[in-house]
Design an enzyme around this catalytic site. Structure first.
Site, PDB file in Angstrom:
ATOM      1  CE  LYS A  40      -3.941   1.946   2.593  1.00 50.91           C
ATOM      2  NZ  LYS A  40      -4.777   1.800   3.806  1.00 50.91           N
ATOM      3  CB  SER A  75      -8.044   3.737   2.727  1.00 52.13           C
ATOM      4  OG  SER A  75      -7.174   3.131   3.658  1.00 52.13           O
ATOM      5  CB  SER A  97      -8.199   1.038   5.733  1.00 48.90           C
ATOM      6  OG  SER A  97      -8.877   2.267   5.671  1.00 48.90           O
TER       7      SER A  97
END
Lengths: 473, 94, 477
Positions: free
Chosen positions: A79, A154, A178
């Site tokens: 990420k 996210s 997330s």
């Protein structure tokens, strides 16, 4: 079957049996990316050249008969809010679009030590704020199961890359859901570890008291393997717990007879889509059939969890994101008349609307006159939630519910109404507030053929139990 | 109730510049969110301690031992504007 | 109307730890710009602070030395504000639970002792340094000092004059140096001070509106700034005006201050508990361990010098004002020298040399051991005081023992009465004017004659014997 469709443990076995090579795996992953990522848009940046070089090196070590760690030669997606030395780390923000960290996050050091190969950096909601990955400053990631839908967020890029076989493993970060929510919406496995088990050093902070890095994988076994690799004490993170970690793959045993499951009625209330509810309850019935006992109960303060979360997370974020001021790194406005204008223009131009909203909210609740009513009160309420979970875990081994109140929604469907978007965190947020671990596992699809995820919550530091239950789903 | 002057005050603290259309959009959104956040006022937290840290830990220290610092180039590699080994910003009067 | 001023201080002292408060970069002063930095102290995304153990220890030391209560439970907080010298845009400090609180220090001004309350001492990180850009109109940022550990000492508004504030600063500096937690070099910025000043009619118990003054970089600037502010406030009040709550900045060059920000622009720092750092929990064992490790503090030393060594208050005061001087003194006395003699040397000839050469006693060439030798030779009567000064001069430059120098220079004192008598007779014969004076009752003529004999002997004759023989000789005339 392409190699990119396999799991880390399958590929590991084949590598050790000399059926395949590391470059073959890496090539397969990039081929898949080239084929699909124009549509999916999971990646912000790719490391193909480096990755192929590392693959060749790693293969040499396999050929030399070295006894390598489980992740050796396995591609992994990171990420883009986790710092990677020499590789751009943007947080999907204009603010950091050219930021290259001079250091590696602790989890990256650990992965490199294992010989894992970084494929690229995945898209996210700007600074991990959001539940749909629509808040990325660069692009909207799409759900591999339906390109018109969001992948969740996210960590939407990480979850979509795993679901689309554009990688083998991925790391996400979870502040209010997330990891788990996008895993659920993309039909993959996502583990949010206990606060303090995985080092946060190098994770660009959103809300320091809630953030935790964790695995997003194709199955539970891979989640356990990746968690093994990244957990452990770190002398660079004061909130990292010093403890003996078991081998989490030892949790992967069939049989859950005697397991006590609690179903909080707050997780099956009004805001939860009835189809989702039904599918989760059916799965719970199956667990019951395998010998678990199931009981409904109540965690009343969960109803306040979202309010608590948005106060605490925004307050911490407002402070954590103050450093993006155009001075030391990142975006700086073209021209400014004086220092104050440099700050204001840089920050107004560099941050997207959702980030600004949260900075505003966080600044508001910390400002003079409001601190006690909001921030301090939320810290007390956090104690209540923690106590209620503690109490529940004296009776149950795990707490189960849906991961997300709905399956994947349409791109643009909620982006105009921030509050409605916040409500999609309703099942995941209490877990971060309590600092406990939870895993989302795919348990089927709804009538629109979109994945449904089930969340299994455990007590602090008891990842073994939730992994075991997840393995038995 | 959230008023324009509250939003302006907060924006000033947060170093965000809001134009009129930003404000027009933000005020009802902030009002909604703050209203929602304010639900916690219903909770009875009398006698409840604050959770400053979810972990029951204390005294996490580092030994006072010097390690080599980073090269200046690595420290300044992301600086938007630099001069004479320093970051440069518009003039600060005092 | 007569006014009384009310003064409180906030003192920032850099701690002399080897590394910064939250990372392992060196705290050394004077490195090239931006070379004592790492991702942590420059606030890069993703970095986390890790508290230096020694910072807690040093702050507790300071707290105990200033008679504070040490908090068993203390935490760190974020103070949020934007400035280019603060890379994270928040300073990690302590807000409501500081490490030390409720202490006091006694100061002496004009012969009277006064007790000043210490409200609190907390730990925090220093900011970087802003440099004026000589070529353009920008400001340069050097982050070497970012994260150097500080303690902030906050006093009660117990001082009533600039002189008292100065005395307290001196006291705090001395104590911090005694306990070895800060070198307190104002020119390097390792000791800095903000003052709060208000005035009220003499005898009143209600304080007036106070103002805060920043940027005081020396003790004398502090004293000047306070006096300036008292006068400024008096003028405002006498002209019928009102003092407004504001922060003012002192400009030492023009010896005046100007307003930096008013109450309306007061900072809203949005303090909240630092989520990246855990509480500091100290038990009695830890606190008592540090207490017993403290050296003898200046007040105690002062009392001991007067009580045990019978030193005059003047001597005791000067000696204990400096940790290094008092250590030098203690060493010499412990080697067996007479305390008053040691004090005389230190406060006399030695201080003169230190001043002339701008060095500290630690850089001074003559060791306490040699000074003790020198004193003992005087006391044994081997050399005269005058000869001792010559030995002292040689010791300043040469690596010789006192004995060697005496021998080489032939400075050994002549105690042989018959040899001295010869010289006395000669001097009397050659100085009939002085003899006449003596006979007329001018007894100070003796001194002159002693001096002449001394000269004759090139300083080697024992002055007591000379004196005795001259008086005898004069009385026999």
């Amino acid at each position: 079957m392409e190699l990119c469709e396999l799991t880390a443990h399958e590929l590991g076995k084949m590598l050790r049996n000399k059926e395949i090579t590391v470059p073959q795996i890496v090539e397969s992953v990039y081929k898949s990316i080239e084929l699909k990522d124009n549509d999916i848009k999971a990646y912000i940046s790719l490391q193909k050249e480096e990755a192929l070089k590392e693959a060749a090196e790693m293969q040499k070590r396999f050929d030399a008969g070295e006894d390598l760690p489980p992740l050796a030669g396995i591609p992994i997606t990171i990420k883009d809010n986790i710092c990677t030395k020499g590789i751009k780390t943007t947080c999907a923000s204009k603010m950091l679009q050219d930021f290259v960290p001079p250091y590696d996050a602790t989890v990256i050091e650990k992965l490199k030590a294992q010989g894992a190969i970084i494929v690229g950096k995945s898209n996210l909601d700007e600074f991990a704020m959001g539940g749909s990955t629509e808040n990325s400053a660069f692009m909207k990631t799409r759900n591999p199961h339906n390109l018109e839908c969001v992948p969740g967020g996210s960590s939407g890029g990480s979850a979509a890359s795993v679901a689309a076989n554009e990688t083998i493993l991925a790391l996400g970060s979870d502040t209010g859901g997330s990891i788990r929510q996008p895993a659920s919406l993309c039909g993959v496995v996502g583990l949010k570890p206990t606060y303090g088990t995985v080092s946060r050093f190098g994770l660009v902070a959103f809300a320091s008291s809630l953030d935790q890095i964790g695995p997003i994988t194709k199955d539970v076994e891979d989640a356990a393997i990746l968690f093994n690799a990244i957990c452990g004490h770190d002398e660079h993170d004061a909130t990292s717990v010093s403890m003996e970690h078991p081998d989490y793959t030892k949790a992967l045993e069939k049989g859950i007879s005697g397991l006590k499951i609690g179903l909080p009625k707050e997780f099956f209330g009004e805001g939860i889509n009835s189809e989702v509810k039904e599918i989760v309850l059916k799965k719970v019935e199956e667990l019951k059939a395998k010998g678990a006992t199931v009981e409904e109960f109540s965690i009343p303060s969960i109803d306040y969890a979202l309010s608590i979360y948005y106060i605490l997370a925004s307050a911490e974020a407002s402070s954590n994101l103050s450093r993006y001021d155009g001075v030391k790194y990142g975006y700086r406005t073209e021209s400014a008349d004086g220092l104050n204008e440099l700050y204001e223009k840089t920050r107004s131009e560099g941050f997207g609307p959702e980030v600004k909203r949260r900075i505003m909210l966080g600044t508001y609740v910390l400002s003079s006159g409001y601190y006690d009513a909001y921030y301090k009160k939320a810290l007390k309420a956090r104690t209540l939630i923690r106590q209620e979970f503690d109490k529940a875990f004296t009776k149950y081994d795990v707490i189960i519910g849906p991961t997300s109140p709905t399956t994947a929604f349409k791109i643009g469907e909620k982006s105009e109404n921030p509050l409605e978007m916040y409500l999609s965190d309703v099942c995941t947020v209490p877990v971060n507030i309590a600092g406990i671990p939870a895993i989302s596992v795919p348990i089927g699809t709804d009538s629109k053929n979109l994945p449904v995820g089930m969340q299994i919550i455990g007590k602090a530091f008891d990842e073994m139990t939730i992994l075991k239950v997840a393995y038995n789903v | 109730m959230v008023e324009t002057k509250d939003i302006e005050y907060v924006a000033k603290l947060a170093k965000l510049k809001l134009n009129d259309s930003d404000k027009e959009k933000l005020i009802p959104q902030m009002a909604d969110i703050i209203n929602f956040a304010n639900r916690i006022s219903e909770l009875n937290t009398e006698g409840i301690e604050e959770t400053n840290h979810i972990l029951n830990m204390s005294n996490v220290f580092r030994e006072d031992e010097v390690k080599t610092s980073y090269k200046r180039d690595d420290i300044l590699m992301n600086a938007p504007q630099k001069e004479a080994g320093c970051i440069i910003v518009p003039g600060v009067n005092n | 109307m007569e006014y009384e001023s009310v003064i409180g201080l906030e003192i920032h002292a850099e701690l002399s730890t080897k590394t910064k408060i939250f990372c392992s970069c060196t705290t050394e002063f004077g490195g090239d710009v931006n070379t004592h930095c790492c991702p942590i102290c420059t606030g890069m995304p993703g970095t986390l602070p890790m508290l230096n153990k020694k910072v807690v220890e040093y702050a507790v030391k300071a707290g105990l030395a200033m008679n504070c209560t040490i908090s068993k439970f203390s935490k760190q907080d974020r103070k949020n504000y934007f400035y280019p010298d603060l890379p994270k845009a928040y300073q990690i400090s302590q807000y409501d639970l500081p490490l030390c609180k409720n202490g006091y220090l006694d100061i002496e001004v004009d012969g009277a002792t006064k007790r000043i309350g210490i409200t609190r001492i907390h730990i925090e990180e220093d900011a970087g340094k802003l440099l004026h850009n000589a070529w353009g109109n920008g400001t340069l940022v050097d982050m070497n000092r970012c994260g150097v550990p500080l303690i902030e000492i906050v006093t009660e508004p117990d001082m009533r004059s600039a002189k008292e504030a100065h005395a307290l600063l001196e006291k705090i500096k001395t104590i911090l140096q005694y306990i070895d937690v800060s070198d307190c070099k104002m020119q390097e910025g390792s000791l800095r001070c903000d003052v709060n000043v208000s005035i009220m009619p003499k005898g009143s118990t209600t304080f007036g509106q106070r103002t805060e003054m920043k940027n005081l970089n020396s003790f004398s600037a502090t004293e000047k700034a306070i006096n300036f502010e008292i006068e400024r406030q008096k003028e405002v009040v006498e002209a019928g005006g009102k003092i407004t709550q504001e922060t003012r900045r002192w400009d030492d060059e023009t010896s005046s201050s100007y307003s930096m920000r008013s109450k309306e622009n007061a900072q809203d720092y949005r303090y909240f508990p630092e989520p990246d750092l855990l509480p500091i929990v100290l038990d009695d064992e830890y606190i008592e361990g540090i207490r017993t490790s403290l050296p003898e503090l200046p007040d105690k030393k002062y009392a001991r010098y007067i009580e045990s060594y019978k030193l005059p208050e003047y001597d005791a005061n000067l000696l204990t004002a400096s940790k290094d001087l008092s250590e030098y003194f203690d060493k010499a006395v412990n080697l067996g020298a007479t305390p008053k003699a040691v004090s005389n040397w230190i406060l006399g000839d030695i201080s003169k040399v230190l001043n002339e050469e701008s060095i500290t006693i630690n850089e001074f060439k003559i060791t306490p051991e040699k000074l003790v030798e020198l004193i003992s030779e005087i006391e044994k009567g081997t050399i005269s005081n005058t000869a001792a000064k010559s030995v002292f001069e040689v010791l300043l430059t040469e690596d010789k023992t006192v004995e060697e120098i005496i021998k080489e220079k032939g400075l050994a004192q002549v105690n042989d009465e018959s040899a001295i008598k010869e010289m006395v007779e000669r001097v009397i014969a050659n100085n009939q004017k002085s003899v006449e004076d003596y006979k007329k009752g001018k007894t100070n003529a003796v001194g002159y004659l002693v001096g002449q004999v001394m000269k004759e002997s090139r300083g080697s004759a024992n002055p007591q014997i000379i004196n005795k023989l001259i008086v005898e000789a004069l009385n026999n005339l």
